[in-house]
Design an enzyme around this catalytic site. Structure first.
Site, mmCIF file in Angstrom:
data_model
loop_
_atom_site.group_PDB
_atom_site.id
_atom_site.type_symbol
_atom_site.label_atom_id
_atom_site.label_comp_id
_atom_site.label_asym_id
_atom_site.label_seq_id
_atom_site.Cartn_x
_atom_site.Cartn_y
_atom_site.Cartn_z
ATOM 1 N N ARG A 64 0.867 -1.290 -0.020
ATOM 2 C CA ARG A 64 0.036 -0.106 0.000
ATOM 3 C C ARG A 64 0.817 1.178 -0.015
ATOM 4 O O ARG A 64 0.560 2.212 0.812
ATOM 5 C CB ARG A 64 -1.114 -0.014 1.260
ATOM 6 C CG ARG A 64 -2.075 -1.055 1.344
ATOM 7 C CD ARG A 64 -3.028 -0.793 0.018
ATOM 8 N NE ARG A 64 -4.203 -1.740 0.072
ATOM 9 C CZ ARG A 64 -5.125 -1.976 0.556
ATOM 10 N NH1 ARG A 64 -5.927 -0.471 1.042
ATOM 11 N NH2 ARG A 64 -5.925 -2.945 0.641
ATOM 12 N N ARG A 87 -3.334 6.224 0.046
ATOM 13 C CA ARG A 87 -3.920 7.443 1.260
ATOM 14 C C ARG A 87 -3.020 7.927 1.913
ATOM 15 O O ARG A 87 -3.208 9.393 2.352
ATOM 16 C CB ARG A 87 -4.826 6.660 2.317
ATOM 17 C CG ARG A 87 -5.982 5.817 1.306
ATOM 18 C CD ARG A 87 -6.304 4.476 2.562
ATOM 19 N NE ARG A 87 -5.158 3.599 2.664
ATOM 20 C CZ ARG A 87 -5.531 2.536 3.450
ATOM 21 N NH1 ARG A 87 -6.485 2.148 4.000
ATOM 22 N NH2 ARG A 87 -4.515 1.554 3.361
ATOM 23 N N ARG A 108 -6.727 11.340 -7.290
ATOM 24 C CA ARG A 108 -8.091 10.518 -7.160
ATOM 25 C C ARG A 108 -9.202 11.213 -6.876
ATOM 26 O O ARG A 108 -10.253 10.873 -7.229
ATOM 27 C CB ARG A 108 -7.796 9.597 -5.958
ATOM 28 C CG ARG A 108 -7.208 8.286 -6.217
ATOM 29 C CD ARG A 108 -8.243 7.095 -7.231
ATOM 30 N NE ARG A 108 -9.539 7.319 -6.675
ATOM 31 C CZ ARG A 108 -9.800 6.534 -5.591
ATOM 32 N NH1 ARG A 108 -8.906 5.918 -4.838
ATOM 33 N NH2 ARG A 108 -11.095 6.537 -5.026
ATOM 34 N N ASP A 163 -6.443 -3.670 -7.435
ATOM 35 C CA ASP A 163 -7.054 -4.263 -6.345
ATOM 36 C C ASP A 163 -7.215 -5.550 -6.562
ATOM 37 O O ASP A 163 -7.498 -6.045 -7.957
ATOM 38 C CB ASP A 163 -8.371 -3.429 -5.938
ATOM 39 C CG ASP A 163 -8.768 -3.927 -4.481
ATOM 40 O OD1 ASP A 163 -8.022 -3.279 -3.636
ATOM 41 O OD2 ASP A 163 -9.693 -4.725 -4.385
ATOM 42 N N TYR A 196 -14.507 -12.219 0.516
ATOM 43 C CA TYR A 196 -15.411 -10.837 0.097
ATOM 44 C C TYR A 196 -16.597 -11.492 -0.864
ATOM 45 O O TYR A 196 -17.689 -11.026 -0.511
ATOM 46 C CB TYR A 196 -14.619 -10.181 -0.893
ATOM 47 C CG TYR A 196 -13.471 -9.314 -0.226
ATOM 48 C CD1 TYR A 196 -13.781 -8.255 0.723
ATOM 49 C CD2 TYR A 196 -12.173 -9.813 -0.175
ATOM 50 C CE1 TYR A 196 -12.749 -7.696 1.631
ATOM 51 C CE2 TYR A 196 -11.088 -9.191 0.721
ATOM 52 C CZ TYR A 196 -11.489 -8.267 1.416
ATOM 53 O OH TYR A 196 -10.647 -7.359 2.163
HETATM 54 O O1 1CP Z 1 0.412 0.431 -3.337
HETATM 55 C C1 1CP Z 1 -0.170 -0.660 -3.448
HETATM 56 O O2 1CP Z 1 -0.039 -1.444 -2.324
HETATM 57 C C2 1CP Z 1 -1.129 -1.087 -4.425
HETATM 58 C C3 1CP Z 1 -2.675 -0.594 -4.091
HETATM 59 C C4 1CP Z 1 -3.345 -1.906 -3.626
HETATM 60 C C5 1CP Z 1 -3.330 -3.232 -3.216
HETATM 61 C C6 1CP Z 1 -1.856 -4.098 -3.263
HETATM 62 C C7 1CP Z 1 -4.788 -1.535 -3.387
HETATM 63 C C8 1CP Z 1 -5.285 -0.269 -3.530
HETATM 64 N N1 1CP Z 1 -5.106 -2.764 -3.024
HETATM 65 C C9 1CP Z 1 -4.392 -3.790 -2.938
HETATM 66 C C10 1CP Z 1 -4.571 -5.244 -2.366
HETATM 67 C C11 1CP Z 1 -5.735 -5.493 -1.549
HETATM 68 N N2 1CP Z 1 -7.085 -4.974 -1.602
HETATM 69 C C12 1CP Z 1 -5.838 -6.480 -0.595
HETATM 70 C C13 1CP Z 1 -4.339 -7.131 -0.244
HETATM 71 C C14 1CP Z 1 -3.614 -6.387 0.644
HETATM 72 C C15 1CP Z 1 -3.822 -6.217 1.935
HETATM 73 O O3 1CP Z 1 -3.932 -7.193 2.758
HETATM 74 O O4 1CP Z 1 -4.032 -5.073 2.491
HETATM 75 C C16 1CP Z 1 -7.154 -6.327 0.018
HETATM 76 C C17 1CP Z 1 -7.489 -7.417 1.140
HETATM 77 C C18 1CP Z 1 -7.821 -5.573 -0.553
HETATM 78 C C19 1CP Z 1 -9.286 -5.469 -0.260
HETATM 79 C C20 1CP Z 1 -9.672 -3.940 -0.284
HETATM 80 N N3 1CP Z 1 -9.622 -3.120 -1.058
HETATM 81 C C21 1CP Z 1 -9.616 -3.469 1.065
HETATM 82 C C22 1CP Z 1 -9.588 -3.890 2.362
HETATM 83 C C23 1CP Z 1 -11.102 -4.251 3.044
HETATM 84 C C24 1CP Z 1 -10.720 -4.913 4.207
HETATM 85 O O5 1CP Z 1 -11.439 -6.095 3.984
HETATM 86 O O6 1CP Z 1 -10.481 -4.662 5.195
HETATM 87 C C25 1CP Z 1 -9.895 -2.035 0.697
HETATM 88 C C26 1CP Z 1 -10.071 -0.982 1.745
HETATM 89 C C27 1CP Z 1 -9.847 -1.851 -0.676
HETATM 90 C C28 1CP Z 1 -9.959 -0.678 -1.504
HETATM 91 C C29 1CP Z 1 -8.760 -0.129 -1.978
HETATM 92 N N4 1CP Z 1 -7.592 -0.880 -2.553
HETATM 93 C C30 1CP Z 1 -6.659 0.092 -2.799
HETATM 94 C C31 1CP Z 1 -6.928 1.355 -2.333
HETATM 95 C C32 1CP Z 1 -6.049 2.491 -2.348
HETATM 96 C C33 1CP Z 1 -8.234 1.197 -1.726
HETATM 97 C C34 1CP Z 1 -9.139 2.391 -1.020
HETATM 98 C C35 1CP Z 1 -9.677 2.822 -2.203
HETATM 99 C C36 1CP Z 1 -10.435 4.259 -1.834
HETATM 100 O O7 1CP Z 1 -11.560 4.123 -1.213
HETATM 101 O O8 1CP Z 1 -9.969 5.149 -2.127
#
Ligand code: 1CP
Length: 367
Positions: A36, A40, A49, A85, A160
């Site tokens: 990540r 954010r 964004r 994602d 999910y």
């Molecule tokens: O910089 C980076 O790492 C690339 C961006 C990235 C990655 C690797 C995003 C952007 N998502 C992911 C993978 C991802 N998505 C995972 C695996 C990594 C981890 O364990 O953190 C998971 C579980 C998700 C699912 C997901 N998507 C969540 C988690 C929800 C939960 O169950 O707690 C969330 C909040 C998202 C949305 C998301 N994905 C990425 C961003 C920047 C965001 C936020 C989007 C927004 O609202 O602006």
């Protein structure tokens, strides 16, 4: 400064410190990137964004390119990770999923029966043109810095789909796994094919490494993981092809949270690198995965919110304990927390590099 901007360190991505560490080869210094790292915590990300939904952003090659490059420019990390994602392959295939700000992925019609599993549309590789365009643009921009492609592992994606959104215990998911073993197997088979298709598209377009995120696998016992999940994660790596570990295929990283009891099994699923969270020190993790795999991790992301002396002490401990592994890629134990000061991330990159410079592979060419 990133390798991309530093002519003294100009190498090709397939010979970068990240790829070398993943293969257990000597490195000039411990490579570092952050899960990540895009997103954010960066004001330039929030600006870019503004007004664009997460899923729309992920499918716009120019936005993906720019957002992916932001942390490389700012922090000088040793790898970029594609901005995307884990639910994207499902979205592209036509599953009704939204990513709600502050919540995460929300599934309109959760998967709760065999019929629901059979109704899931397959992912057609032709729909991934946008993804391959983004990867190609990134590879051209990144120069020597490797790009990590990624996908969600079958189990974590299933949580999910079955829960309908983020959950803590994943109780419905486990209940489905126990009560409907056949439908479970079929669901994970399909998710494995889709993950392999998604990863292959990124590798074919030039990604230098891939990471499979099985973020929530740590909720399972080792026995259930081994029997009901691991074969499907292995199928993702098998589906990716490319032969045995070595020069002929891009390295694979396999990560989950709370996987201390699963580390040897996760190593067996076919990755070159096992990602470790902060719960198990890297020297102990190295014992658990054995000498044939490298490690990635494992600074507690919360440490970055503490005082500088604590950050420095913990970074140094992780670098030190990482020496027990065949190869070490420095990372956090999970994603960057939203309140993290980006300046601290830049500092960590510099500190990891300083602490790990190796005389065996100098950063400037020998005269
Ligand atoms: O910089 C980076 O790492 C690339 C961006 C990235 C990655 C690797 C995003 C952007 N998502 C992911 C993978 C991802 N998505 C995972 C695996 C990594 C981890 O364990 O953190 C998971 C579980 C998700 C699912 C997901 N998507 C969540 C988690 C929800 C939960 O169950 O707690 C969330 C909040 C998202 C949305 C998301 N994905 C990425 C961003 C920047 C965001 C936020 C989007 C927004 O609202 O602006």
């Amino acid at each position: 400064m990133s390798a991309a901007l530093d002519p003294a360190r100009s190498v090709i991505p397939s010979d970068s410190d990240l790829v070398r560490a993943a293969r257990g080869l000597p490195v000039s210094r411990t490579p570092v990137w952050f899960m990540r790292q895009a997103g954010r915590s960066l004001p330039e990300y929030r600006a870019l964004r503004a007004g664009t939904g997460m899923l729309a952003a992920c499918q716009d090659p120019d936005l993906v390119t720019e957002i992916t490059l932001q942390p490389v420019r700012r922090h000088g990390v040793d790898a970029a990770i594609l901005f995307s994602d884990i639910v994207l392959p499902l979205v592209v295939a036509g599953v009704d999923i939204d990513i709600k700000p502050g919540v995460g992925p929300v599934v309109a019609t959760p998967v709760r029966s065999v019929a629901d599993v059979d109704a899931l549309p397959p992912l057609e590789p032709e729909r991934l043109v946008f993804l391959q365009t983004a990867v190609r643009q990134l590879v051209a921009e990144l120069g020597p810095t490797p790009l990590i492609g990624f996908a969600g592992a079958p189990f974590t994606l299933a949580t999910y789909l079955i829960e309908g959104g983020p959950s803590k215990e994943h109780a419905r998911t486990k209940a489905f796994m126990y009560a409907e073993p056949e439908a479970w197997g079929r669901l994970l088979d399909r998710l494995a094919i889709s993950a392999a298709t998604f990863l292959r598209a990124q590798v074919d377009a030039g990604a230098s490494a891939v990471q499979l995120f099985d973020s929530w696998a740590g909720v399972l016992s080792a026995a259930d993981y081994a029997e009901r999940v691991l074969p499907h994660s292995r199928a993702v790596f098998d589906g990716l092809g490319g032969g045995r570990a070595g020069e002929d295929r891009v390295p694979r990283i396999h990560f989950g949270v709370g996987t201390g009891e699963l580390l040897p099994l996760i190593g067996d699923a076919g990755a070159d690198v096992v990602g470790v969270d902060w719960r198990v020190p890297l020297d102990e993790a190295a014992r658990r995965v054995g000498p044939d795999r490298s490690l990635q991790g494992n600074l507690d992301p919360a440490v970055l919110l503490a005082d500088r002396a604590t950050v420095d002490r913990e970074v140094s401990r992780v670098v030190q304990q990482g020496r027990a592994a065949r190869g070490h890629i420095f990372n956090l134990g999970h994603g960057v927390l939203p309140d993290t000061d980006p300046g601290v991330l830049t500092h960590v990159v510099e500190l990891v590099h300083e602490l790990s410079v190796s005389p065996a592979r100098p950063t400037t060419p020998a005269r």
